[in-house]
Design a protein around this motif. Structure first.
Motif, PDB file in Angstrom:
ATOM      1  N   ARG A 138       0.953  -1.369   0.089  1.00  0.00           N
ATOM      2  CA  ARG A 138      -0.247  -0.205   0.456  1.00  0.00           C
ATOM      3  C   ARG A 138       1.122   1.741  -0.006  1.00  0.00           C
ATOM      4  NH1 ARG A 138      -3.984  -2.165   4.748  1.00  0.00           N
ATOM      5  NH2 ARG A 138      -5.769  -3.355   3.394  1.00  0.00           N
ATOM      6  N   ARG A 139       2.484   1.159   0.082  1.00  0.00           N
ATOM      7  CA  ARG A 139       2.702   2.008   0.332  1.00  0.00           C
ATOM      8  C   ARG A 139       3.103   3.179  -0.921  1.00  0.00           C
ATOM      9  NH1 ARG A 139       7.580  -0.917   3.162  1.00  0.00           N
ATOM     10  NH2 ARG A 139       6.752  -0.470   5.626  1.00  0.00           N
ATOM     11  N   GLY A 140       3.152   3.120  -1.592  1.00  0.00           N
ATOM     12  CA  GLY A 140       3.130   3.825  -3.579  1.00  0.00           C
ATOM     13  C   GLY A 140       1.715   5.043  -2.919  1.00  0.00           C
ATOM     14  N   GLY A 141       0.408   3.702  -2.960  1.00  0.00           N
ATOM     15  CA  GLY A 141      -0.775   4.825  -2.539  1.00  0.00           C
ATOM     16  C   GLY A 141      -1.397   5.244  -1.594  1.00  0.00           C
ATOM     17  N   ALA A 142      -0.212   4.973  -0.441  1.00  0.00           N
ATOM     18  CA  ALA A 142      -0.235   5.626   0.557  1.00  0.00           C
ATOM     19  C   ALA A 142       0.121   7.353   0.253  1.00  0.00           C
ATOM     20  CB  ALA A 142      -0.427   4.757   1.650  1.00  0.00           C
ATOM     21  N   ALA A 143       0.996   6.808   0.096  1.00  0.00           N
ATOM     22  CA  ALA A 143       2.149   8.127  -0.419  1.00  0.00           C
ATOM     23  C   ALA A 143       1.138   8.904  -0.762  1.00  0.00           C
ATOM     24  CB  ALA A 143       3.333   8.414  -0.634  1.00  0.00           C
ATOM     25  N   THR A 144       0.450   8.974  -2.157  1.00  0.00           N
ATOM     26  CA  THR A 144       0.067   9.377  -2.845  1.00  0.00           C
ATOM     27  C   THR A 144      -1.606   9.558  -2.076  1.00  0.00           C
ATOM     28  OG1 THR A 144       0.926   7.886  -4.681  1.00  0.00           O
ATOM     29  CG2 THR A 144      -1.174   9.075  -5.167  1.00  0.00           C
ATOM     30  N   LEU A 145      -1.962   9.492  -2.400  1.00  0.00           N
ATOM     31  CA  LEU A 145      -3.557   9.696  -0.482  1.00  0.00           C
ATOM     32  C   LEU A 145      -2.494  11.052   0.401  1.00  0.00           C
ATOM     33  CD1 LEU A 145      -6.203  10.123   0.054  1.00  0.00           C
ATOM     34  CD2 LEU A 145      -5.810   8.033   1.916  1.00  0.00           C
ATOM     35  N   VAL A 146      -1.941  10.432   1.209  1.00  0.00           N
ATOM     36  CA  VAL A 146      -1.135  11.497   1.880  1.00  0.00           C
ATOM     37  C   VAL A 146      -1.173  13.218   0.829  1.00  0.00           C
ATOM     38  CG1 VAL A 146       0.221  12.248   3.451  1.00  0.00           C
ATOM     39  CG2 VAL A 146      -0.486  10.550   3.433  1.00  0.00           C
ATOM     40  N   TRP A 147      -0.026  12.919   0.076  1.00  0.00           N
ATOM     41  CA  TRP A 147       0.653  13.685  -0.752  1.00  0.00           C
ATOM     42  C   TRP A 147      -0.366  14.813  -1.125  1.00  0.00           C
ATOM     43  CZ3 TRP A 147       4.201  12.078   2.572  1.00  0.00           C
ATOM     44  CH2 TRP A 147       5.141  12.481   2.462  1.00  0.00           C
ATOM     45  N   MET A 148      -1.323  14.270  -1.462  1.00  0.00           N
ATOM     46  CA  MET A 148      -2.988  14.574  -2.615  1.00  0.00           C
ATOM     47  C   MET A 148      -3.265  16.004  -1.741  1.00  0.00           C
ATOM     48  SD  MET A 148      -3.534  12.218  -5.262  1.00  0.00           S
ATOM     49  CE  MET A 148      -5.290  13.404  -6.249  1.00  0.00           C
ATOM     50  N   MET A 149      -3.669  14.847  -0.189  1.00  0.00           N
ATOM     51  CA  MET A 149      -4.304  15.994   0.530  1.00  0.00           C
ATOM     52  C   MET A 149      -3.325  17.082   0.561  1.00  0.00           C
ATOM     53  SD  MET A 149      -5.624  12.272   2.902  1.00  0.00           S
ATOM     54  CE  MET A 149      -6.785  13.529   3.740  1.00  0.00           C
ATOM     55  N   MET A 150      -2.841  16.939   0.976  1.00  0.00           N
ATOM     56  CA  MET A 150      -1.655  17.943   1.776  1.00  0.00           C
ATOM     57  C   MET A 150      -1.239  18.899   0.637  1.00  0.00           C
ATOM     58  SD  MET A 150       2.534  18.586   2.229  1.00  0.00           S
ATOM     59  CE  MET A 150       2.691  18.196   0.535  1.00  0.00           C
ATOM     60  N   ILE A 151      -1.468  18.620  -0.760  1.00  0.00           N
ATOM     61  CA  ILE A 151      -1.923  19.153  -1.699  1.00  0.00           C
ATOM     62  C   ILE A 151      -3.226  20.034  -1.264  1.00  0.00           C
ATOM     63  CG2 ILE A 151      -2.044  19.930  -4.486  1.00  0.00           C
ATOM     64  CD1 ILE A 151      -0.207  17.651  -4.544  1.00  0.00           C
ATOM     65  N   ALA A 152      -3.884  19.062  -1.589  1.00  0.00           N
ATOM     66  CA  ALA A 152      -5.549  20.150  -1.426  1.00  0.00           C
ATOM     67  C   ALA A 152      -5.249  20.526  -0.383  1.00  0.00           C
ATOM     68  CB  ALA A 152      -6.331  19.348  -1.096  1.00  0.00           C
ATOM     69  N   GLY A 153      -4.752  20.625   1.104  1.00  0.00           N
ATOM     70  CA  GLY A 153      -4.695  21.738   1.616  1.00  0.00           C
ATOM     71  C   GLY A 153      -4.163  22.836   1.595  1.00  0.00           C
ATOM     72  N   PHE A 154      -3.123  23.000   0.901  1.00  0.00           N
ATOM     73  CA  PHE A 154      -1.988  23.860   0.262  1.00  0.00           C
ATOM     74  C   PHE A 154      -3.769  24.635  -1.023  1.00  0.00           C
ATOM     75  CE2 PHE A 154       2.441  21.929  -0.448  1.00  0.00           C
ATOM     76  CZ  PHE A 154       2.613  22.419   0.779  1.00  0.00           C
ATOM     77  N   ALA A 155      -4.341  24.325  -1.931  1.00  0.00           N
ATOM     78  CA  ALA A 155      -4.944  24.553  -2.802  1.00  0.00           C
ATOM     79  C   ALA A 155      -6.357  25.238  -1.776  1.00  0.00           C
ATOM     80  CB  ALA A 155      -5.652  23.864  -3.742  1.00  0.00           C
ATOM     81  N   ILE A 156      -7.040  24.655  -1.387  1.00  0.00           N
ATOM     82  CA  ILE A 156      -8.378  25.451   0.032  1.00  0.00           C
ATOM     83  C   ILE A 156      -7.889  26.083   0.716  1.00  0.00           C
ATOM     84  CG2 ILE A 156      -9.668  24.565   1.969  1.00  0.00           C
ATOM     85  CD1 ILE A 156      -9.856  21.406   0.472  1.00  0.00           C
ATOM     86  N   THR A 157      -6.518  26.464   1.739  1.00  0.00           N
ATOM     87  CA  THR A 157      -6.251  27.485   1.830  1.00  0.00           C
ATOM     88  C   THR A 157      -5.717  28.221   1.010  1.00  0.00           C
ATOM     89  OG1 THR A 157      -5.488  25.865   3.975  1.00  0.00           O
ATOM     90  CG2 THR A 157      -4.426  28.218   3.881  1.00  0.00           C
ATOM     91  N   ALA A 158      -5.727  28.300   0.170  1.00  0.00           N
ATOM     92  CA  ALA A 158      -4.641  29.303  -0.762  1.00  0.00           C
ATOM     93  C   ALA A 158      -5.679  30.711  -0.248  1.00  0.00           C
ATOM     94  CB  ALA A 158      -4.188  29.250  -1.238  1.00  0.00           C
TER      95      ALA A 158
END
Length: 451
Positions: A138-158
């Protein structure tokens, strides 16, 4: 310890998104306020952002602290608290610059220092928790999910904070920053509640026994591990190449091809879209590899890391050709391809990092993860300086702007090739028996490919 399922991984993704929400306010919004609203030199926010990266050299020490205690949650929560306080202090310093510039700058230095320390404590321990609790498959998918959520945090906050900040006032800046910091801390507390579980007395005793050497000894032991040392060099070189083009891509489009500010900003959006597509491609490939034995090779994180670096070099070479020829018809396609290659290699590298943190002698996951995080932070801090400095030097030596930019992109392409070679040389630890490690058939990290 019970392995994390997707719901638990998503909860850690919420923490990463909260971290990203505060960071984007300090590194992006405060940057704009200093330069536009306060008419300060761009060098000032550049220095402050570089400072928050420099402070992250403390990551190995933070990781060692969590290794000694055996629990990561206190370090994540404490780091988020320090990060939130740092964000508010940085905003207060920025607001104060309007009337008391020296005092405001001094306070902003303190705030950005706290931001760097908070990211170090929170981000390092979060990655260690992922590394210890997420199965290989699951590590590839986990890394993708966590980093996409971080990018979403960037976008929503901005987006949301940008609306709240209009019309700008120092009081509004403080209110928005404080609100975001409090919400981020609250989300972190809720997301982590009961997630790590209780550590047994036996596990605590074992952690305390294994982690007894002091920090310098622990760091020295990790640095003597060939795989950890080589992976540190790979992270630094690859992230230096990754970050060096960030600050020159839009000026390249504007200077050589006449892109307007709006058009060059849209080009940056095309690149970020490519990054997301590259991340999703790695996650989808991992899912297919886990489901179908014949496609097991698709789950090789080592392959995605090396292939992503090579693809990034080819995309940069395409920009070299575009700069030399002055033909920009394929510019958007090249930028999208560069983003996709960057996204694929970064997820492969993060997944590999999660696996390799558990390899080696002793309980040193936090020190290893901190060492790699520090290498990444230093590379990011230097990347913008190296990219822009090389661009200025090239323009001094070469009269044609397109050729000058092409030279810089060529150097970055060679750096990605060097990173691919470094990744290729990192060997995996000996194979374990299928009975001892049934999940290691996919999600292969940096090392020799599995048969």
């Amino acid at each position: 310890m019970k392995p994390f399922g997707w719901a638990s991984i998503a909860r850690l993704g919420l923490v990463q998104a909260s971290l990203g929400a505060i960071v984007v306010l300090t590194t992006s919004t405060l940057n704009r306020v200093m330069v536009v609203e306060l008419a300060l030199p761009a060098l000032l926010p550049g220095f402050l952002v570089a400072l928050h990266y420099l402070v992250q050299m403390a990551r190995p020490r933070m990781g060692h602290g969590s290794d000694v205690g055996g629990r990561r949650t206190p370090w994540i929560v404490g780091g988020m608290a320090v990060l939130g306080v740092g964000g508010v202090v940085a905003a207060l310093g920025t607001a104060w610059m309007a009337t008391h510039r020296p005092a405001g700058i001094a306070l902003a230095v303190l705030g950005f220092t706290l931001v760097g320390l908070g990211v170090s404590a929170c981000g390092t321990s979060l990655l260690v928790m992922l590394a210890k609790r997420v199965p290989d498959a699951r590590r590839g998918g986990a890394a993708t999910l966590v980093w996409m959520m971080m990018i979403a945090g960037f976008a929503i906050t901005a987006g949301v904070a940008g609306q709240w900040l209009d019309p700008y006032s120092p009081e509004r800046l403080l209110l928005v920053t404080s609100t975001v910091s409090l919400l981020a801390f609250g989300v972190t507390l809720l997301a982590l509640r009961g997630l790590e579980g209780h550590v047994t007395h036996a596990a605590q005793a074992q952690a305390g026994h294994v982690a007894k050497p002091d920090f310098r000894q622990a760091l020295s032991e990790v640095w003597r591990e060939p795989v950890a040392r080589r992976f540190t060099v790979f992270v630094f070189v690859s992230m230096l190449a990754y970050s060096a083009q960030d600050l020159i891509l839009e000026p390249f489009a504007g200077t050589v091809f006449g892109y307007s500010p709006g058009a060059s900003t849209q080009l940056s959006g095309v690149q970020h879209g490519g990054v997301l597509c590259g991340m999703l491609l790695v996650a989808l490939s991992g899912a297919l590899a886990a489901r179908f034995t014949a496609l097991r090779w698709l789950g090789s994180l080592r392959g995605w890391t090396i292939g992503g670096c090579i693809a990034s070099a080819f995309a940069l070479w395409g920009l070299v050709m575009a700069g030399v020829s002055g033909q920009g018809d394929a510019l958007k396609a090249l930028v999208f391809g560069l983003g996709a290659a960057n996204g694929a290699f970064s997820i492969g590298a993060i997944g590999s990092m999660m696996r390799l943190a558990n390899e080696g002698q002793g309980s040193r996951e936090g020190v290893r993860m901190g060492l790699w995080g520090a290498a990444q932070a230093i590379a990011f801090g230097l990347g913008g300086l190296v990219g822009t400095g090389a661009s200025d030097l090239a323009h001094l030596l070469i009269s044609a702007p397109g050729t000058a930019y092409a030279l810089v992109f060529a150097l970055e392409a060679l750096t990605f090739v060097a990173a691919a070679l470094l990744a290729w040389r990192i060997s995996a630890p000996p194979l374990r028996s299928a009975a001892a490690s049934p999940s290691r058939t996919v999600g292969v990290a940096i090392g020799a490919p599995r048969g």
